[in-house]
Motif scaffolding. Structure first.
Motif, short mmCIF file in Angstrom:
data_model
loop_
_atom_site.label_atom_id
_atom_site.label_comp_id
_atom_site.label_asym_id
_atom_site.label_seq_id
_atom_site.Cartn_x
_atom_site.Cartn_y
_atom_site.Cartn_z
N ALA A 99 0.84 -1.21 0.00
CA ALA A 99 0.00 0.00 0.00
C ALA A 99 0.87 1.25 0.00
N ARG A 100 1.96 1.20 0.74
CA ARG A 100 2.84 2.36 0.79
C ARG A 100 3.53 2.57 -0.55
N GLN A 101 3.94 1.48 -1.19
CA GLN A 101 4.58 1.61 -2.51
C GLN A 101 3.59 2.08 -3.57
N ALA A 102 2.35 1.61 -3.48
CA ALA A 102 1.34 2.02 -4.46
C ALA A 102 1.11 3.52 -4.42
N ALA A 103 1.24 4.11 -3.24
CA ALA A 103 1.02 5.55 -3.08
C ALA A 103 2.28 6.36 -3.28
N ASP A 104 3.41 5.68 -3.45
CA ASP A 104 4.69 6.38 -3.47
C ASP A 104 5.57 5.80 -4.58
N ARG A 105 5.53 6.42 -5.75
CA ARG A 105 6.31 5.92 -6.88
C ARG A 105 7.80 5.87 -6.56
N GLY A 161 4.94 -3.82 -9.57
CA GLY A 161 5.12 -2.52 -10.23
C GLY A 161 4.10 -2.23 -11.32
N PRO A 162 3.89 -3.15 -12.28
CA PRO A 162 2.88 -2.89 -13.31
C PRO A 162 1.48 -2.70 -12.74
N ALA A 163 1.17 -3.42 -11.64
CA ALA A 163 -0.15 -3.26 -11.02
C ALA A 163 -0.30 -1.87 -10.40
N TYR A 164 0.78 -1.34 -9.84
CA TYR A 164 0.72 0.03 -9.32
C TYR A 164 0.46 1.01 -10.46
N ALA A 165 1.13 0.76 -11.60
CA ALA A 165 0.93 1.64 -12.76
C ALA A 165 -0.50 1.54 -13.28
N MET A 166 -1.07 0.33 -13.28
CA MET A 166 -2.47 0.15 -13.70
C MET A 166 -3.39 0.98 -12.81
N GLY A 167 -3.05 1.07 -11.53
CA GLY A 167 -3.89 1.81 -10.60
C GLY A 167 -4.02 3.27 -10.92
N HIS A 171 -7.87 1.55 -11.69
CA HIS A 171 -8.49 1.67 -10.38
C HIS A 171 -7.37 1.71 -9.36
N PRO A 172 -7.37 2.65 -8.43
CA PRO A 172 -6.24 2.80 -7.51
C PRO A 172 -5.97 1.58 -6.64
N GLU A 173 -6.96 0.72 -6.46
CA GLU A 173 -6.77 -0.45 -5.59
C GLU A 173 -6.58 -1.75 -6.38
N VAL A 174 -6.37 -1.66 -7.68
CA VAL A 174 -6.27 -2.88 -8.49
C VAL A 174 -5.08 -3.74 -8.07
N ARG A 177 -5.71 -6.94 -5.98
CA ARG A 177 -6.13 -8.18 -6.65
C ARG A 177 -4.91 -9.03 -7.00
N TYR A 178 -3.90 -8.38 -7.55
CA TYR A 178 -2.73 -9.13 -8.00
C TYR A 178 -1.80 -9.51 -6.85
N LEU A 179 -1.80 -8.73 -5.80
CA LEU A 179 -1.08 -9.16 -4.60
C LEU A 179 -1.72 -10.42 -4.04
N ALA A 180 -3.06 -10.46 -4.02
CA ALA A 180 -3.76 -11.66 -3.52
C ALA A 180 -3.40 -12.88 -4.34
N LEU A 181 -3.30 -12.73 -5.66
CA LEU A 181 -2.92 -13.85 -6.52
C LEU A 181 -1.49 -14.30 -6.23
#
Length: 214
Positions: A99-105, A161-167, A171-174, A177-181
């Motif tokens: 979550a911290r990385q998703a909010a902080d490139r 990383g690509p999932a963060y970019a997709m967000g 969707h910012p929380e996408v 989904r991929y972390l769960a996988l």
């Protein structure tokens, strides 16, 4: 210069350095490691000359930011050890850091080798050492597959990383989904053996560097 005159000057210097580090944290979080030291100085409201008196380049200030981020990741691992269920504790750790990385490139980019290479090489062993306790506890409980190792976390975070970019466009929380996988692949039940040898601490820079080639 008298002692009384030098003290305010030193205090000003300390404050300016702190302002630059905080500005770097904010600028890297928003724009990633493409930001320059000039951008950081501007965001801090300081002159470029002041910035270069404290840091020779952006890699140096990024190393300061990374040290603080490392302390937080180690704290996250220790807090996850307090969760009674070993699997739940491991999931909590991954979700907190992701979550911290998703909010902080900037955090993602520096942790995966786009900042100061030497600083990155120094911080990952400390992170892995803290996370190894989580893995050991989960292994003892039979919660994760026997061939998973703490060093695997570097690749797991790099793969997000690509999932963060997709967000930023989907969707910012996408990324959740991929972390769960990815985490599902760590579970012990019904898994095939992982091919190839497990990574070692020495392999982490190469793993992260390979990810930047795509």
């Amino acid at each position: 210069m008298s002692t009384s005159e030098s003290r305010p000057a030193r205090r000003d210097s300390v404050r300016n350095r702190q302002r630059l580090v905080e500005a770097a944290r904010e600028v890297f979080a928003e724009r990633g490691f493409g930001a320059t030291l000039d951008d950081i100085a501007r965001h801090a409201g300081l002159g470029t000359g002041t910035a270069y008196r404290h840091f020779p380049n952006k890699q140096a200030v990024a190393a300061e930011v990374l040290r603080g981020a490392t302390e937080q990741i180690v704290t996250d691992a220790h807090e996850a050890l307090e969760v009674a269920d070993p699997w739940a504790g491991l999931v909590q750790f991954f979700e907190c850091v992701a979550a911290r990385q998703a909010a902080d490139r900037g955090l993602y980019e520096t942790l995966t080798g786009q900042g100061d290479y030497e600083a990155q090489a120094q911080i990952w062993p400390r992170i892995v050492a803290a996370v190894r306790q989580l893995f050991d506890r989960a292994h003892e409980a039979g919660a994760i597959r026997a061939d998973a190792v703490a060093e695997d976390i570097a690749a797991v975070f790099a793969l997000l990383g690509p999932a963060y970019a997709m967000g930023r466009t989907v969707h910012p929380e996408v990324w959740r989904r991929y972390l769960a996988l990815l985490l599902d692949g760590l579970r012990a039940e019904g898994k095939t053996s992982l091919p190839g040898p497990p990574p070692t601490a020495a392999d982490i820079p190469a793993l992260l560097g390979a990810g930047k080639q795509f």
